[in-house]
Design a protein around this motif. Structure first.
Motif, mmCIF file in Angstrom:
data_model
loop_
_atom_site.group_PDB
_atom_site.id
_atom_site.type_symbol
_atom_site.label_atom_id
_atom_site.label_comp_id
_atom_site.label_asym_id
_atom_site.label_seq_id
_atom_site.Cartn_x
_atom_site.Cartn_y
_atom_site.Cartn_z
ATOM 1 N N ALA A 47 0.844 -1.195 0.000
ATOM 2 C CA ALA A 47 0.000 0.000 0.000
ATOM 3 C C ALA A 47 0.881 1.247 0.000
ATOM 4 C CB ALA A 47 -0.929 0.007 1.207
ATOM 5 N N VAL A 48 0.342 2.328 -0.521
ATOM 6 C CA VAL A 48 1.070 3.585 -0.582
ATOM 7 C C VAL A 48 0.275 4.639 0.183
ATOM 8 C CG1 VAL A 48 1.995 5.378 -2.091
ATOM 9 C CG2 VAL A 48 2.093 2.978 -2.796
ATOM 10 N N ARG A 49 0.987 5.374 1.020
ATOM 11 C CA ARG A 49 0.386 6.429 1.836
ATOM 12 C C ARG A 49 0.925 7.760 1.332
ATOM 13 N NH1 ARG A 49 1.185 4.897 7.906
ATOM 14 N NH2 ARG A 49 3.364 5.167 7.375
ATOM 15 N N HIS A 50 0.004 8.651 0.903
ATOM 16 C CA HIS A 50 0.368 9.984 0.411
ATOM 17 C C HIS A 50 -0.019 11.012 1.465
ATOM 18 C CE1 HIS A 50 0.953 8.534 -3.739
ATOM 19 N NE2 HIS A 50 -0.073 7.744 -3.477
ATOM 20 N N MET A 51 0.925 11.861 1.836
ATOM 21 C CA MET A 51 0.657 12.880 2.843
ATOM 22 C C MET A 51 1.196 14.225 2.406
ATOM 23 S SD MET A 51 1.732 10.529 6.073
ATOM 24 C CE MET A 51 2.982 9.697 5.093
ATOM 25 N N THR A 52 0.625 15.267 2.990
ATOM 26 C CA THR A 52 1.161 16.608 2.807
ATOM 27 C C THR A 52 1.440 17.189 4.188
ATOM 28 O OG1 THR A 52 -1.051 17.595 2.741
ATOM 29 C CG2 THR A 52 -0.025 17.052 0.617
ATOM 30 N N ILE A 53 2.447 18.045 4.247
ATOM 31 C CA ILE A 53 2.851 18.721 5.479
ATOM 32 C C ILE A 53 2.110 20.056 5.555
ATOM 33 C CG2 ILE A 53 4.822 19.719 6.717
ATOM 34 C CD1 ILE A 53 5.027 16.722 6.516
ATOM 35 N N VAL A 54 1.738 20.467 6.760
ATOM 36 C CA VAL A 54 1.030 21.733 6.949
ATOM 37 C C VAL A 54 1.856 22.904 6.412
ATOM 38 C CG1 VAL A 54 -0.304 20.935 8.948
ATOM 39 C CG2 VAL A 54 1.921 22.010 9.298
ATOM 40 N N ASN A 55 1.161 23.982 6.108
ATOM 41 C CA ASN A 55 1.780 25.228 5.635
ATOM 42 C C ASN A 55 2.633 25.032 4.388
ATOM 43 O OD1 ASN A 55 0.625 26.602 7.856
ATOM 44 N ND2 ASN A 55 2.356 26.012 9.138
ATOM 45 N N ASN A 56 2.123 24.218 3.455
ATOM 46 C CA ASN A 56 2.838 23.959 2.199
ATOM 47 C C ASN A 56 4.257 23.445 2.442
ATOM 48 O OD1 ASN A 56 0.699 24.796 0.473
ATOM 49 N ND2 ASN A 56 1.192 26.919 1.004
ATOM 50 N N GLY A 57 4.398 22.575 3.458
ATOM 51 C CA GLY A 57 5.709 22.055 3.833
ATOM 52 C C GLY A 57 6.234 20.940 2.951
ATOM 53 N N GLY A 58 5.428 20.518 1.961
ATOM 54 C CA GLY A 58 5.906 19.494 1.050
ATOM 55 C C GLY A 58 5.083 18.219 1.112
ATOM 56 N N ALA A 59 5.481 17.282 0.280
ATOM 57 C CA ALA A 59 4.763 16.015 0.154
ATOM 58 C C ALA A 59 5.601 14.875 0.726
ATOM 59 C CB ALA A 59 4.452 15.730 -1.308
ATOM 60 N N ILE A 60 4.887 13.860 1.214
ATOM 61 C CA ILE A 60 5.508 12.647 1.725
ATOM 62 C C ILE A 60 4.798 11.468 1.063
ATOM 63 C CG2 ILE A 60 5.800 11.161 3.755
ATOM 64 C CD1 ILE A 60 5.853 13.675 5.468
ATOM 65 N N ARG A 61 5.576 10.463 0.711
ATOM 66 C CA ARG A 61 4.981 9.216 0.222
ATOM 67 C C ARG A 61 5.660 8.057 0.930
ATOM 68 N NH1 ARG A 61 6.307 8.642 -5.243
ATOM 69 N NH2 ARG A 61 7.762 6.978 -4.785
ATOM 70 N N ASP A 62 4.848 7.214 1.515
ATOM 71 C CA ASP A 62 5.344 6.007 2.174
ATOM 72 C C ASP A 62 4.862 4.792 1.410
ATOM 73 O OD1 ASP A 62 6.341 7.560 4.262
ATOM 74 O OD2 ASP A 62 4.685 7.101 5.627
ATOM 75 N N THR A 63 5.695 3.777 1.354
ATOM 76 C CA THR A 63 5.303 2.468 0.835
ATOM 77 C C THR A 63 5.361 1.489 1.997
ATOM 78 O OG1 THR A 63 6.214 2.981 -1.345
ATOM 79 C CG2 THR A 63 5.830 0.652 -0.841
ATOM 80 N N ILE A 64 4.249 0.823 2.247
ATOM 81 C CA ILE A 64 4.206 -0.139 3.338
ATOM 82 C C ILE A 64 4.984 -1.375 2.903
ATOM 83 C CG2 ILE A 64 2.732 -1.485 4.878
ATOM 84 C CD1 ILE A 64 2.506 1.673 5.086
ATOM 85 N N GLU A 65 6.019 -1.687 3.646
ATOM 86 C CA GLU A 65 6.905 -2.808 3.320
ATOM 87 C C GLU A 65 6.450 -4.098 4.004
ATOM 88 O OE1 GLU A 65 11.112 -3.067 4.949
ATOM 89 O OE2 GLU A 65 11.480 -2.552 2.845
ATOM 90 N N GLU A 66 5.964 -3.982 5.235
ATOM 91 C CA GLU A 66 5.613 -5.185 5.995
ATOM 92 C C GLU A 66 4.561 -4.865 7.037
ATOM 93 O OE1 GLU A 66 7.680 -7.878 9.502
ATOM 94 O OE2 GLU A 66 8.972 -6.698 8.205
ATOM 95 N N ILE A 67 3.610 -5.758 7.203
ATOM 96 C CA ILE A 67 2.701 -5.740 8.345
ATOM 97 C C ILE A 67 2.747 -7.138 8.930
ATOM 98 C CG2 ILE A 67 0.337 -5.452 9.166
ATOM 99 C CD1 ILE A 67 -0.140 -3.496 6.897
ATOM 100 N N ASN A 68 3.383 -7.248 10.099
ATOM 101 C CA ASN A 68 3.554 -8.540 10.751
ATOM 102 C C ASN A 68 2.533 -8.630 11.882
ATOM 103 O OD1 ASN A 68 4.460 -10.610 12.569
ATOM 104 N ND2 ASN A 68 6.451 -10.549 11.537
ATOM 105 N N LEU A 69 1.483 -9.426 11.664
ATOM 106 C CA LEU A 69 0.397 -9.530 12.632
ATOM 107 C C LEU A 69 0.843 -10.177 13.939
ATOM 108 C CD1 LEU A 69 -2.474 -10.620 10.219
ATOM 109 C CD2 LEU A 69 -1.933 -8.316 11.030
#
Length: 148
Positions: A47-69
């Motif tokens: 899964a990919v998580r797209h985020m933005t930082i407050v006050n036009n601080g930029g973009a972040i993108r995370d890729t979920i590598e592992e979910i170990n239950l």
């Protein structure tokens, strides 16, 4: 320069409630004051998580590598970040305290120029501590609403 920064906090929230929230991947815009938006594409590892930082601080993108239950561990890579890093990997572990409450261990492993390492470590420590506090507040409110 490779740096590892760990933030640990015991929450006054049951371990299963915290783990369900963490493995849900989203809600970072609710928990972290620095994050303005958070949108998730997909489910589980990949899964990919797209985020933005407050006050036009930029973009972040995370890729979920592992979910170990079994180990209650989520690992993500951050290939897109406004911070001065060339590598960023986060690991969130939810441990169970003796009383059934959650202990969150959020570890960031990043690479940056030596002159940027301390400022990035300080930023990460503050932002994640704020995020864990926000998670606890959100989950406490949710748990109280269910009980009412």
């Amino acid at each position: 320069m490779r740096t590892k920064q760990a933030i640990t906090k015991k929450l006054n929230v049951p371990v299963d409630l915290v783990w369900d929230a963490v493995r849900g991947i989203g809600r970072l815009d609710v928990w972290f004051p620095i994050i303005e938006t958070c949108q998730v594409e997909g489910h589980g590892a990949g899964a990919v998580r797209h985020m933005t930082i407050v006050n036009n601080g930029g973009a972040i993108r995370d890729t979920i590598e592992e979910i170990n239950l079994l180990r209650r561990r989520l690992v993500y890579l951050r290939p897109v970040s406004p911070f001065p890093v060339t590598y960023y990997r986060g690991t969130v572990e939810v441990l169970e305290s003796y009383d059934g409450l959650a202990v969150v261990v959020w570890t960031i492993d990043f690479e940056s120029k030596p002159e940027d390492a301390q400022s990035v470590a300080d930023l990460v420590k503050g932002a994640i501590a704020d995020g864990i506090d926000g998670m606890e507040k959100d989950l406490t409110a949710s748990a109280n609403a269910v009980r009412a």
